[in-house]
Motif scaffolding. Structure first.
Motif, PDB file in Angstrom:
ATOM      1  N   THR A   9       0.829  -1.208   0.000  1.00 53.46           N
ATOM      2  CA  THR A   9       0.000   0.000   0.000  1.00 53.46           C
ATOM      3  C   THR A   9       0.861   1.254   0.000  1.00 53.46           C
ATOM      4  OG1 THR A   9      -1.796  -1.139   1.143  1.00 53.46           O
ATOM      5  CG2 THR A   9      -1.741   1.258   1.357  1.00 53.46           C
ATOM      6  N   PHE A  10       1.969   1.213   0.706  1.00 54.58           N
ATOM      7  CA  PHE A  10       2.938   2.324   0.767  1.00 54.58           C
ATOM      8  C   PHE A  10       2.232   3.664   1.036  1.00 54.58           C
ATOM      9  CE2 PHE A  10       6.713   0.016  -0.228  1.00 54.58           C
ATOM     10  CZ  PHE A  10       6.325  -1.036  -1.053  1.00 54.58           C
ATOM     11  N   VAL A  34       4.136  -3.083  -7.185  1.00 56.51           N
ATOM     12  CA  VAL A  34       2.715  -3.314  -7.490  1.00 56.51           C
ATOM     13  C   VAL A  34       1.931  -2.719  -6.324  1.00 56.51           C
ATOM     14  CG1 VAL A  34       0.980  -4.997  -8.197  1.00 56.51           C
ATOM     15  CG2 VAL A  34       3.405  -5.431  -8.667  1.00 56.51           C
ATOM     16  N   LEU A  35       1.323  -1.584  -6.593  1.00 60.89           N
ATOM     17  CA  LEU A  35       0.743  -0.732  -5.544  1.00 60.89           C
ATOM     18  C   LEU A  35      -0.750  -1.007  -5.375  1.00 60.89           C
ATOM     19  CD1 LEU A  35       1.273   1.718  -3.664  1.00 60.89           C
ATOM     20  CD2 LEU A  35       0.710   3.191  -5.634  1.00 60.89           C
ATOM     21  N   SER A  36      -1.141  -1.274  -4.139  1.00 64.44           N
ATOM     22  CA  SER A  36      -2.550  -1.612  -3.873  1.00 64.44           C
ATOM     23  C   SER A  36      -3.473  -0.474  -4.288  1.00 64.44           C
ATOM     24  CB  SER A  36      -2.746  -1.892  -2.379  1.00 64.44           C
ATOM     25  OG  SER A  36      -1.826  -2.882  -1.941  1.00 64.44           O
ATOM     26  N   SER A  37      -4.474  -0.810  -5.099  1.00 63.50           N
ATOM     27  CA  SER A  37      -5.484   0.194  -5.491  1.00 63.50           C
ATOM     28  C   SER A  37      -6.300   0.548  -4.250  1.00 63.50           C
ATOM     29  CB  SER A  37      -6.406  -0.394  -6.553  1.00 63.50           C
ATOM     30  OG  SER A  37      -7.174  -1.445  -5.973  1.00 63.50           O
ATOM     31  N   ASP A  38      -7.065   1.622  -4.345  1.00 59.42           N
ATOM     32  CA  ASP A  38      -7.922   2.006  -3.207  1.00 59.42           C
ATOM     33  C   ASP A  38      -8.957   0.914  -2.936  1.00 59.42           C
ATOM     34  OD1 ASP A  38      -7.766   5.382  -4.450  1.00 59.42           O
ATOM     35  OD2 ASP A  38      -6.540   4.436  -2.906  1.00 59.42           O
ATOM     36  N   GLU A  39      -9.454   0.302  -4.011  1.00 57.43           N
ATOM     37  CA  GLU A  39     -10.460  -0.768  -3.857  1.00 57.43           C
ATOM     38  C   GLU A  39      -9.815  -1.993  -3.198  1.00 57.43           C
ATOM     39  OE1 GLU A  39      -9.640   0.788  -6.641  1.00 57.43           O
ATOM     40  OE2 GLU A  39     -11.386   2.149  -6.766  1.00 57.43           O
ATOM     41  N   ASN A  41      -7.238  -1.974  -1.252  1.00 54.86           N
ATOM     42  CA  ASN A  41      -6.996  -1.604   0.149  1.00 54.86           C
ATOM     43  C   ASN A  41      -8.215  -1.928   1.001  1.00 54.86           C
ATOM     44  OD1 ASN A  41      -4.414  -0.710   0.477  1.00 54.86           O
ATOM     45  ND2 ASN A  41      -4.871   1.415  -0.024  1.00 54.86           N
ATOM     46  N   ALA A  42      -9.395  -1.652   0.450  1.00 50.53           N
ATOM     47  CA  ALA A  42     -10.640  -1.939   1.189  1.00 50.53           C
ATOM     48  C   ALA A  42     -10.735  -3.444   1.456  1.00 50.53           C
ATOM     49  CB  ALA A  42     -11.838  -1.440   0.375  1.00 50.53           C
ATOM     50  N   ILE A  43     -10.320  -4.242   0.469  1.00 47.56           N
ATOM     51  CA  ILE A  43     -10.316  -5.712   0.658  1.00 47.56           C
ATOM     52  C   ILE A  43      -9.318  -6.088   1.755  1.00 47.56           C
ATOM     53  CG2 ILE A  43      -9.714  -7.919  -0.468  1.00 47.56           C
ATOM     54  CD1 ILE A  43     -10.725  -6.655  -3.104  1.00 47.56           C
ATOM     55  N   LYS A  44      -8.206  -5.326   1.825  1.00 52.27           N
ATOM     56  CA  LYS A  44      -7.205  -5.591   2.872  1.00 52.27           C
ATOM     57  C   LYS A  44      -7.594  -4.942   4.198  1.00 52.27           C
ATOM     58  CE  LYS A  44      -3.340  -4.103   0.901  1.00 52.27           C
ATOM     59  NZ  LYS A  44      -1.879  -3.923   0.699  1.00 52.27           N
ATOM     60  N   ASN A  45      -8.800  -4.348   4.217  1.00 55.62           N
ATOM     61  CA  ASN A  45      -9.234  -3.602   5.415  1.00 55.62           C
ATOM     62  C   ASN A  45      -8.258  -2.495   5.782  1.00 55.62           C
ATOM     63  OD1 ASN A  45     -11.635  -4.983   5.939  1.00 55.62           O
ATOM     64  ND2 ASN A  45     -10.452  -6.707   6.754  1.00 55.62           N
ATOM     65  N   LYS A  46      -7.684  -1.888   4.744  1.00 57.19           N
ATOM     66  CA  LYS A  46      -6.799  -0.740   4.962  1.00 57.19           C
ATOM     67  C   LYS A  46      -7.454   0.481   4.326  1.00 57.19           C
ATOM     68  CE  LYS A  46      -2.002  -2.051   5.528  1.00 57.19           C
ATOM     69  NZ  LYS A  46      -0.634  -1.874   5.020  1.00 57.19           N
ATOM     70  N   LYS A  47      -7.446   1.576   5.085  1.00 55.42           N
ATOM     71  CA  LYS A  47      -7.948   2.833   4.506  1.00 55.42           C
ATOM     72  C   LYS A  47      -6.728   3.734   4.396  1.00 55.42           C
ATOM     73  CE  LYS A  47     -11.176   6.215   3.788  1.00 55.42           C
ATOM     74  NZ  LYS A  47     -10.277   6.695   2.680  1.00 55.42           N
ATOM     75  N   SER A  48      -6.260   3.987   3.190  1.00 51.99           N
ATOM     76  CA  SER A  48      -5.034   4.792   3.112  1.00 51.99           C
ATOM     77  C   SER A  48      -5.383   6.278   3.120  1.00 51.99           C
ATOM     78  CB  SER A  48      -4.235   4.416   1.866  1.00 51.99           C
ATOM     79  OG  SER A  48      -4.936   4.742   0.703  1.00 51.99           O
ATOM     80  N   THR A  73      -5.893  -7.557  -6.930  1.00 48.98           N
ATOM     81  CA  THR A  73      -6.349  -8.795  -6.268  1.00 48.98           C
ATOM     82  C   THR A  73      -5.160  -9.499  -5.597  1.00 48.98           C
ATOM     83  OG1 THR A  73      -5.816 -10.257  -8.123  1.00 48.98           O
ATOM     84  CG2 THR A  73      -7.971  -9.166  -8.184  1.00 48.98           C
ATOM     85  N   TRP A  74      -5.525 -10.431  -4.657  1.00 46.18           N
ATOM     86  CA  TRP A  74      -4.474 -11.275  -4.054  1.00 46.18           C
ATOM     87  C   TRP A  74      -3.898 -12.220  -5.099  1.00 46.18           C
ATOM     88  CZ3 TRP A  74      -2.497  -9.887   0.289  1.00 46.18           C
ATOM     89  CH2 TRP A  74      -3.272  -9.279   1.294  1.00 46.18           C
ATOM     90  N   GLU A  75      -4.726 -12.568  -6.095  1.00 43.25           N
ATOM     91  CA  GLU A  75      -4.393 -13.673  -7.002  1.00 43.25           C
ATOM     92  C   GLU A  75      -3.541 -13.273  -8.215  1.00 43.25           C
ATOM     93  OE1 GLU A  75      -7.558 -12.860  -6.114  1.00 43.25           O
ATOM     94  OE2 GLU A  75      -7.696 -14.322  -4.487  1.00 43.25           O
ATOM     95  N   GLN A  76      -3.190 -11.988  -8.332  1.00 40.09           N
ATOM     96  CA  GLN A  76      -2.534 -11.579  -9.578  1.00 40.09           C
ATOM     97  C   GLN A  76      -1.012 -11.809  -9.605  1.00 40.09           C
ATOM     98  OE1 GLN A  76      -3.635  -7.260  -8.923  1.00 40.09           O
ATOM     99  NE2 GLN A  76      -1.600  -6.929  -9.813  1.00 40.09           N
ATOM    100  N   LYS A  77      -0.445 -12.274  -8.519  1.00 35.14           N
ATOM    101  CA  LYS A  77       1.025 -12.314  -8.399  1.00 35.14           C
ATOM    102  C   LYS A  77       1.688 -13.247  -9.434  1.00 35.14           C
ATOM    103  CE  LYS A  77       1.324 -10.834  -3.584  1.00 35.14           C
ATOM    104  NZ  LYS A  77      -0.106 -10.563  -3.364  1.00 35.14           N
ATOM    105  N   VAL A  78       1.120 -14.430  -9.650  1.00 37.66           N
ATOM    106  CA  VAL A  78       1.741 -15.340 -10.633  1.00 37.66           C
ATOM    107  C   VAL A  78       1.712 -14.692 -12.019  1.00 37.66           C
ATOM    108  CG1 VAL A  78       1.557 -17.568 -11.807  1.00 37.66           C
ATOM    109  CG2 VAL A  78       1.219 -17.448  -9.335  1.00 37.66           C
TER     110      VAL A  78
END
Ligand code: C2G
Length: 129
Positions: A9-10, A34-39, A41-48, A73-78
């Protein structure tokens, strides 16, 4: 060209983040964040505090960062590791072991977190004073 990737999230960029980015970049020649989008972040329960665009702009000003792309998404890493021809995946060791499934595709390195600093505490301190 050795390509390194990291995720996060940085928010409210601090020296703990910079310490991570500096060490990650030193593991290769090119660092992708790879920077967490605002959406996401909400999935990560983070409010930046800063929006994605603001956090992206700040990261792009960092000498250790070569490219900033969104994390949705969590799944995009591969897919990311393949898409960007990544040689090394790096995260702070609070994630230790969590991404070992990527070892099939690239090196996976967990670096010691920088103690005593995190965006949440920084924000709390700024609000109080
Ligand atoms: N970090 C660190 N030292 C700190 C704080 C953070 O080394 N004092 C590292 C974290 O370990 C992480 C990176 O800096 O590797 C970014 O931290 P966050 O923005 O908190 O990232 P996080 O919410 O953990 O997101 O898919 C993975 C997630 O997007 C990771």
């Amino acid at each position: 060209m050795k390509r390194v990737i990291t995720y996060g999230t940085f928010d409210v960029l601090h020296y703990g983040h910079i310490n991570l980015l500096k060490r990650a970049r030193a593991l290769g020649d090119y660092l992708i964040v790879v920077l967490s989008s605002d959406e996401f972040n909400a999935i990560k329960n983070k409010k930046s505090y800063y929006t994605y665009e603001q956090r992206k702009m700040i990261l792009e000003a960092c000498r250790y960062v070569d490219l900033v792309v969104p994390e949705h998404t969590w799944e995009q890493k591969v897919d990311d590791v393949k898409k960007y021809h990544v040689d090394v995946f790096v995260m702070g060791d609070d994630w230790s072991g969590k991404f070992d499934f990527l070892k099939e595709f690239c090196d996976v390195i967990y670096l010691p977190r920088t103690p005593d600093v995190c965006s949440t505490e920084t924000k709390k301190h700024l609000i109080k004073n």
